[in-house]
Design a protein around this motif. Structure first.
Motif, mmCIF file in Angstrom:
data_model
loop_
_atom_site.group_PDB
_atom_site.id
_atom_site.type_symbol
_atom_site.label_atom_id
_atom_site.label_comp_id
_atom_site.label_asym_id
_atom_site.label_seq_id
_atom_site.Cartn_x
_atom_site.Cartn_y
_atom_site.Cartn_z
ATOM 1 N N ARG A 239 -55.045 30.635 -8.399
ATOM 2 C CA ARG A 239 -54.737 31.572 -9.487
ATOM 3 C C ARG A 239 -53.563 32.463 -9.076
ATOM 4 N NH1 ARG A 239 -56.373 36.672 -11.879
ATOM 5 N NH2 ARG A 239 -57.023 36.428 -14.051
ATOM 6 N N ASP A 240 -52.614 32.638 -9.985
ATOM 7 C CA ASP A 240 -51.440 33.474 -9.735
ATOM 8 C C ASP A 240 -51.742 34.881 -10.255
ATOM 9 O OD1 ASP A 240 -49.000 34.702 -9.497
ATOM 10 O OD2 ASP A 240 -47.858 33.121 -10.493
ATOM 11 N N ASN A 241 -52.375 35.702 -9.427
ATOM 12 C CA ASN A 241 -52.792 37.027 -9.862
ATOM 13 C C ASN A 241 -51.606 37.909 -10.238
ATOM 14 O OD1 ASN A 241 -55.636 36.681 -9.503
ATOM 15 N ND2 ASN A 241 -55.307 36.792 -7.303
ATOM 16 N N ALA A 242 -50.477 37.752 -9.556
ATOM 17 C CA ALA A 242 -49.313 38.570 -9.845
ATOM 18 C C ALA A 242 -48.813 38.341 -11.274
ATOM 19 C CB ALA A 242 -48.205 38.274 -8.844
ATOM 20 N N TYR A 243 -48.894 37.122 -11.749
ATOM 21 C CA TYR A 243 -48.451 36.794 -13.103
ATOM 22 C C TYR A 243 -49.239 37.619 -14.126
ATOM 23 C CZ TYR A 243 -47.132 33.627 -17.011
ATOM 24 O OH TYR A 243 -46.657 33.077 -18.180
ATOM 25 N N TYR A 244 -50.559 37.669 -13.945
ATOM 26 C CA TYR A 244 -51.393 38.420 -14.878
ATOM 27 C C TYR A 244 -51.018 39.902 -14.856
ATOM 28 C CZ TYR A 244 -54.411 34.356 -15.513
ATOM 29 O OH TYR A 244 -54.904 33.106 -15.838
ATOM 30 N N GLN A 245 -50.744 40.432 -13.689
ATOM 31 C CA GLN A 245 -50.360 41.834 -13.583
ATOM 32 C C GLN A 245 -49.000 42.076 -14.233
ATOM 33 O OE1 GLN A 245 -50.688 42.068 -9.316
ATOM 34 N NE2 GLN A 245 -52.755 42.956 -9.395
ATOM 35 N N GLU A 246 -48.066 41.172 -13.999
ATOM 36 C CA GLU A 246 -46.730 41.315 -14.580
ATOM 37 C C GLU A 246 -46.754 41.180 -16.102
ATOM 38 O OE1 GLU A 246 -44.682 38.283 -12.467
ATOM 39 O OE2 GLU A 246 -44.702 39.391 -10.561
#
Length: 267
Positions: A239-246
């Motif tokens: 899972r790309d957690n940074a993408y969700y935050q961005e």
């Protein structure tokens, strides 16, 4: 029997303006690439169905693809609100969005009824909530055997189900494993289906806990490595957690969103 085709061809053939479209996957195996292809092809007036609409639905709504959302929870998981969703509901931007809200149990039972060829589902649910007062597709019936008061919800039979999985073979049999939601039920309930997969292989090797959708139940298979990103595909990606935050910052502002979708999706 399933056809193995390119994603663009699958969407062009299966998804039409005005369709009811269900993109399913529960935190895992979310068909993001397919959703973005629907945006690229400019589909409009869609009824979008999903138990847990997250950022791919935020993108579809913000791109003007949707007129209605049938759902049971919506948000950017682990981060906060879906701002394009909120803007559509609160300000009708870019177009007004009609809502039909259910519980998770209600949505799951609706898919099961659709997959089973039944007109509606019965469950013990919605007690103590006001959803039946605002959602016309929730009613109550009396059990003819026990006189118990039960909730009833109509079957879901989308025009198109779209899911992501790990593998398919060249005949179009689909294999997935790990955390799954209602993908099987959504495919069986729908008139047509698109399954994107990490890879197409000559033979499906058995995996513990696997779910296999036979070729006869699937319309199109498309090989799309990374097609679930930023969600994950067990055994293939994290899972790309940074993408969700961005995404929170991108989706808050209309101009920022439109610049992003033009740069990252409509290319």
């Amino acid at each position: 029997m399933a056809e193995v085709v390119a994603l663009g061809e699958a969407v062009a053939s299966a998804v039409h303006d005005g369709d009811t479209v269900a993109l399913e996957g529960f935190t895992h195996l979310i068909p993001v690439a397919a959703g973005q292809e629907i945006i690229r092809q400019g589909r409009r007036d869609l009824t979008l169905v999903r138990m847990t609409p997250d950022i791919v639905y935020d993108q579809l709504i913000g791109a003007g693809c949707a007129r209605k959302l049938v759902f049971s929870w919506g948000g950017n998981p682990g981060v906060g609100s879906l701002h394009r969703f909120r803007d559509a509901v609160e300000n009708a931007w870019p177009v007004p969005l009609e809502l039909e809200e259910h519980s998770h149990a209600g949505m799951a039972n609706r898919y099961v009824a659709g997959a089973s060829g039944l007109p509606f589902a019965v469950l013990r649910g919605y007690a103590g909530t006001d959803l039946p007062t605002v959602t016309g597709t929730i009613t109550h019936i009396t059990c003819p055997f026990t006189s118990e008061r039960l909730a009833a919800v109509p079957a879901l039979n989308p025009d198109v189900a779209v899911i992501h999985a790990q593998r398919a073979d060249r005949a179009g049999n689909v294999q997935m494993w790990g955390l799954v939601g209602v993908q099987k039920e959504a495919v069986l309930a729908s008139a047509r289906s698109i399954v994107t997969v990490e890879e197409v292989v000559d033979e499906l090797s058995p995996v513990p806990g696997e779910l296999v959708l036979p070729s006869w139940a699937v319309t199109y298979v498309a090989e799309v490595p990374g097609g679930a990103h930023p969600s994950y595909a067990q055994g293939y990606s994290d899972r790309d957690n940074a993408y969700y935050q961005e995404w929170d910052a991108i989706s808050r502002d209309r101009d920022t969103f439109e610049a992003w979708i033009g740069r990252e999706v409509r290319v």
